[in-house]
Design an enzyme around this catalytic site. Structure first.
Site, PDB file in Angstrom:
ATOM      1  N   CYS A   1      36.723  43.650  41.534  1.00 46.82           N
ATOM      2  CA  CYS A   1      36.583  42.040  41.664  1.00 46.82           C
ATOM      3  C   CYS A   1      35.893  41.546  40.693  1.00 46.82           C
ATOM      4  O   CYS A   1      34.815  41.718  39.995  1.00 46.82           O
ATOM      5  CB  CYS A   1      35.684  42.109  43.014  1.00 46.82           C
ATOM      6  SG  CYS A   1      35.445  40.443  43.464  1.00 46.82           S
TER       7      CYS A   1
ATOM      8  N   ASP B   1      40.769  36.331  44.775  1.00 48.42           N
ATOM      9  CA  ASP B   1      41.673  37.093  43.642  1.00 48.42           C
ATOM     10  C   ASP B   1      43.210  36.985  44.346  1.00 48.42           C
ATOM     11  O   ASP B   1      43.510  37.173  45.229  1.00 48.42           O
ATOM     12  CB  ASP B   1      41.319  38.586  43.760  1.00 48.42           C
ATOM     13  CG  ASP B   1      41.796  39.327  42.601  1.00 48.42           C
ATOM     14  OD1 ASP B   1      42.933  39.483  42.676  1.00 48.42           O
ATOM     15  OD2 ASP B   1      40.990  39.997  41.703  1.00 48.42           O
TER      16      ASP B   1
ATOM     17  N   HIS C   1      37.483  44.197  47.351  1.00 47.43           N
ATOM     18  CA  HIS C   1      38.399  44.979  46.855  1.00 47.43           C
ATOM     19  C   HIS C   1      37.837  45.358  45.448  1.00 47.43           C
ATOM     20  O   HIS C   1      36.728  45.125  44.954  1.00 47.43           O
ATOM     21  CB  HIS C   1      39.766  44.304  46.379  1.00 47.43           C
ATOM     22  CG  HIS C   1      39.635  42.908  45.528  1.00 47.43           C
ATOM     23  ND1 HIS C   1      39.671  43.006  44.249  1.00 47.43           N
ATOM     24  CD2 HIS C   1      38.834  41.896  45.890  1.00 47.43           C
ATOM     25  CE1 HIS C   1      39.222  41.856  43.709  1.00 47.43           C
ATOM     26  NE2 HIS C   1      38.741  41.156  44.543  1.00 47.43           N
TER      27      HIS C   1
ATOM     28  N   CYS D   1      38.814  37.572  49.243  1.00 48.18           N
ATOM     29  CA  CYS D   1      38.434  37.154  47.945  1.00 48.18           C
ATOM     30  C   CYS D   1      39.652  36.333  47.397  1.00 48.18           C
ATOM     31  O   CYS D   1      40.746  36.375  47.934  1.00 48.18           O
ATOM     32  CB  CYS D   1      38.263  38.334  46.964  1.00 48.18           C
ATOM     33  SG  CYS D   1      37.897  38.000  45.258  1.00 48.18           S
TER      34      CYS D   1
ATOM     35  N   ARG E   1      45.357  38.841  43.501  1.00 52.46           N
ATOM     36  CA  ARG E   1      46.174  40.287  43.915  1.00 52.46           C
ATOM     37  C   ARG E   1      45.755  40.394  45.358  1.00 52.46           C
ATOM     38  O   ARG E   1      46.242  41.585  45.860  1.00 52.46           O
ATOM     39  CB  ARG E   1      45.695  41.146  43.056  1.00 52.46           C
ATOM     40  CG  ARG E   1      46.003  40.864  41.489  1.00 52.46           C
ATOM     41  CD  ARG E   1      45.141  41.959  40.604  1.00 52.46           C
ATOM     42  NE  ARG E   1      43.695  41.626  40.734  1.00 52.46           N
ATOM     43  CZ  ARG E   1      42.639  42.205  40.288  1.00 52.46           C
ATOM     44  NH1 ARG E   1      43.059  43.254  39.197  1.00 52.46           N
ATOM     45  NH2 ARG E   1      41.450  41.990  40.327  1.00 52.46           N
TER      46      ARG E   1
HETATM   47 ZN   LIG Z   1      37.518  39.605  44.208  1.00 55.88          ZN
END
Ligand SMILES: [Zn+2]
Length: 218
Positions: free
Chosen positions: A110, A48, A107, A46, A50
């Protein structure tokens, strides 16, 4: 301590990277320069902030070939001649670089999956690109019904979307062929950001997630 902005912080980080790989351990980076990359793992993760696979897995330059997108989705095989970023990265990794493993890394929490769920519930605004992108995994939230709590539903949908991406990997004929000849294996990993645990699912009709770290769960 003097407060630093994000760009100064990144430049300081680059300086550390440079010291580590160009001054302290040139033997690690030089072969990659001279002979090129030969990663053994493709990670589809992803976007993302993090969930950086290189940070999560403490990997080094040359180890991971990474493609990241919203909700770590694998689209189905569709060689229609249009420019396809995820499929082209997969083709580069699998057909050119001949990686041995593909990990789809999902994860908890999300935002892309949350958008998918809220779109399905009619609560998310239409976005020009985000909405059609997350709909790749529409099937993963077919069970979500109006009135469901989006945050509660998202966890299950994250798992289902990951399994869907594993199935979509197997719509690519050169992935099927590489798997059949034993040159490639596929797995889905789901990282629980809150608890810090890592879960795995292997593709197949009865694919389910089992905890692989800490070991011993199911
Ligand atoms: Zn995500």
């Amino acid at each position: 301590m003097v407060a630093r902005g994000p760009i100064e912080r990144l430049l300081a980080g680059f300086k550390s990277f440079h010291a580590a790989y160009y001054e302290q351990r040139p033997e690690r980076i030089q072969p990659l320069v001279e002979r090129g990359q030969a990663p053994e793992v493709l990670v589809i993760a992803c976007s993302d902030s993090r969930i950086d696979p290189a940070i999560l897995m403490n990997s080094e330059p040359g180890e991971l070939f990474v493609v990241r997108n919203v909700a770590n989705l694998v689209p189905p095989y569709n060689p229609d001649g249009s420019a396809r970023g995820v499929s082209s990265a997969m083709e580069m990794a699998i057909r050119e670089l001949k990686v041995r493993h593909v990990i789809v890394l999902g994860h908890s929490g999300c935002g892309g999956i949350r958008t998918l769920v809220e779109t399905a519930l009619g609560r998310a605004p239409e976005r020009e690109f985000l909405t059609p992108w997350v709909r790749i995994a529409a099937e993963a939230c077919a069970h979500v019904v109006r009135g469901d709590d989006a945050a509660a539903a998202a966890h299950e949908v994250e798992h289902r979307a990951l399994l869907l991406s594993l199935r979509n990997l197997r719509t690519f004929p050169w992935i099927v062929e590489a798997e059949r000849s034993g040159e490639l294996d596929l797995r889905g990993w789901w990282f629980d950001l809150g608890g810090g645990a890592l879960w795995e699912a292997r593709p197949g009709a009865d694919a389910t997630f089992r905890r692989i770290w800490p070991a011993g769960g199911d």
